[in-house]
Design a protein around this motif. Sequence first.
Motif, short mmCIF file in Angstrom:
data_model
loop_
_atom_site.label_atom_id
_atom_site.label_comp_id
_atom_site.label_asym_id
_atom_site.label_seq_id
_atom_site.Cartn_x
_atom_site.Cartn_y
_atom_site.Cartn_z
N SER A 65 0.82 -1.31 0.05
CA SER A 65 -0.02 0.03 0.10
C SER A 65 0.81 1.24 0.07
O SER A 65 0.45 2.27 -0.46
N ASP A 66 2.01 1.30 0.65
CA ASP A 66 2.71 2.45 0.97
C ASP A 66 1.91 3.27 1.78
O ASP A 66 1.46 4.54 1.34
N ALA A 67 1.18 2.76 2.62
CA ALA A 67 0.36 3.34 3.76
C ALA A 67 0.86 4.44 4.46
O ALA A 67 2.17 3.97 5.27
N HIS A 68 0.55 5.75 4.63
CA HIS A 68 1.16 6.64 5.23
C HIS A 68 0.08 7.87 5.39
O HIS A 68 -0.84 7.86 4.84
N GLN A 69 0.81 8.79 6.33
CA GLN A 69 -0.19 10.23 6.50
C GLN A 69 -1.02 10.51 5.46
O GLN A 69 -2.21 10.83 5.85
N ILE A 70 -0.26 10.68 4.35
CA ILE A 70 -1.09 11.28 3.02
C ILE A 70 -1.69 10.34 2.36
O ILE A 70 -3.01 10.37 2.04
N VAL B 53 -3.30 7.43 3.14
CA VAL B 53 -4.65 6.97 3.57
C VAL B 53 -5.59 7.82 3.55
O VAL B 53 -6.83 7.46 3.48
N ARG B 54 -5.40 8.96 2.77
CA ARG B 54 -6.49 10.16 3.01
C ARG B 54 -6.83 10.38 1.34
O ARG B 54 -7.40 11.24 1.00
N ARG B 55 -5.96 9.60 0.49
CA ARG B 55 -5.98 9.92 -0.95
C ARG B 55 -6.62 8.65 -1.65
O ARG B 55 -7.12 7.96 -1.07
N SER B 56 -6.05 8.45 -2.73
CA SER B 56 -6.69 7.45 -3.82
C SER B 56 -6.29 6.01 -3.16
O SER B 56 -6.86 5.10 -3.80
N TRP C 14 0.37 18.67 8.63
CA TRP C 14 0.92 18.70 7.42
C TRP C 14 0.23 17.81 6.47
O TRP C 14 0.50 17.85 5.13
N ALA C 15 -0.23 16.72 6.87
CA ALA C 15 -0.78 15.53 5.92
C ALA C 15 -1.94 16.16 5.50
O ALA C 15 -2.65 15.92 4.19
N LEU C 16 -2.45 17.22 5.74
CA LEU C 16 -3.89 18.01 5.33
C LEU C 16 -3.48 19.21 4.49
O LEU C 16 -4.17 19.69 3.34
N ARG C 17 -2.01 19.45 4.68
CA ARG C 17 -1.71 20.80 3.64
C ARG C 17 -1.07 20.24 2.47
O ARG C 17 -1.01 20.94 1.46
N ASP C 18 -0.34 18.99 2.57
CA ASP C 18 0.52 18.79 1.11
C ASP C 18 -0.24 18.29 0.10
O ASP C 18 -1.52 17.81 0.31
#
Length: 387
Positions: free
Chosen positions: A274-279, A281-284, A383-387
Amino acid sequence: VSFDLVIRGGELVDPAARRRGRYDLGIRDGRIAAVERELGAEGTGHAVDAEGLLVVPGLVDLHAHVYDGSTYWGIDAAAYAPHCGTTTWVDAGSAGAYTLRGLRTIAAGAEPVRIKAFVNLSSIGLAGPTWELATPGYLDEDACLEAIESAPELAVGVKARIDCNTVGAQGVAPLRAALRVAEQAGMRLMLHIGQGPPELGEVIELLRPGDVLTHCATPGSMRLVGDDGALRPGVREAVARGVVLDVGHGGGSFSFRVAEALLAAGLPPHSISSDAHQISVRRSMFDLPTCLSKYLALGLGLDEVIAAATAAPAALIGEEGRLGTLAVGAVADVCLLAQESGSFPLVDVTGDQRRTDLRLRAVRTFAAGLELLHGPLPPPEPWALRD
Ligand SMILES: [Zn+2]
């Protein structure tokens, strides 16, 4: 015979054991104790009804970031495990020599969820978003090797991210250094590719049999296929000599067009991670079952995608027969997957879409025979919401 837990009536998919069909699972002392068409009701501590669900080995995610609280990318492995069906997270280089002890502490606290790790060549690991291999002072091969040898329960290989940002002016020198450490440790290297320079041709020829190339479907300039969809030079040769293709979807590393071209060329991924990470998991990406659904939509079979997230990654981390299978004697890591039917959009990191009528979703997950309870997911880092 008595069991602590019986999982009844599901459709078992266990590619490692070449078993598929309706089976009951008996679990005792954290291990698979019986796999039978029908287990009797006597002596059962607790029964779980899996009717209508797929019963698969707990997922083994070969590329994720679970160094929570001390790195840019890290997520909480235990909190995400029941949402993803993942019982073994392989952290892909979040920790380096200076920070590996912190990841060991996190791994101990996540049990029964398991954490393994590719150790970053960079001594600071992924404390920040990138540039970790751009500073020569952080490329300490001896420190990396010592760290690996200090954590035999955790370390499964060496990680190096090679792209234009991570290495800066260092070019392929960090890759050569990482390969030297992997050689001395007797372990695999996991190579991340993305946007060059360096370009693919400079790095792929250096990979040894058994090394893992992650982000194999990246749309970045280091991608494995050209604009005409044909394989780039060196790709088929690398796979033929035993280089392993891993997906590592992430927030920027999965293109349907590249994935389709690889499948058309007869190169399905060895492992789907998955490469699950902060960003991501909230994207595609969302979660590993969604990644598996994408490969189902591209035409791989159910057995193939389950194998690519269970038996194959388990073998790559030296846990063949113990993890990634539901054979008698294996660790009782079990995931119950729903097959949701409908019409769902699937999106890659470029915004490209495919539709599917079948989506996999983790419903219940057990690690070493213990059910992992669904709780609320932790809030994102700012920063996960900003990136
Ligand atoms: Zn990653």
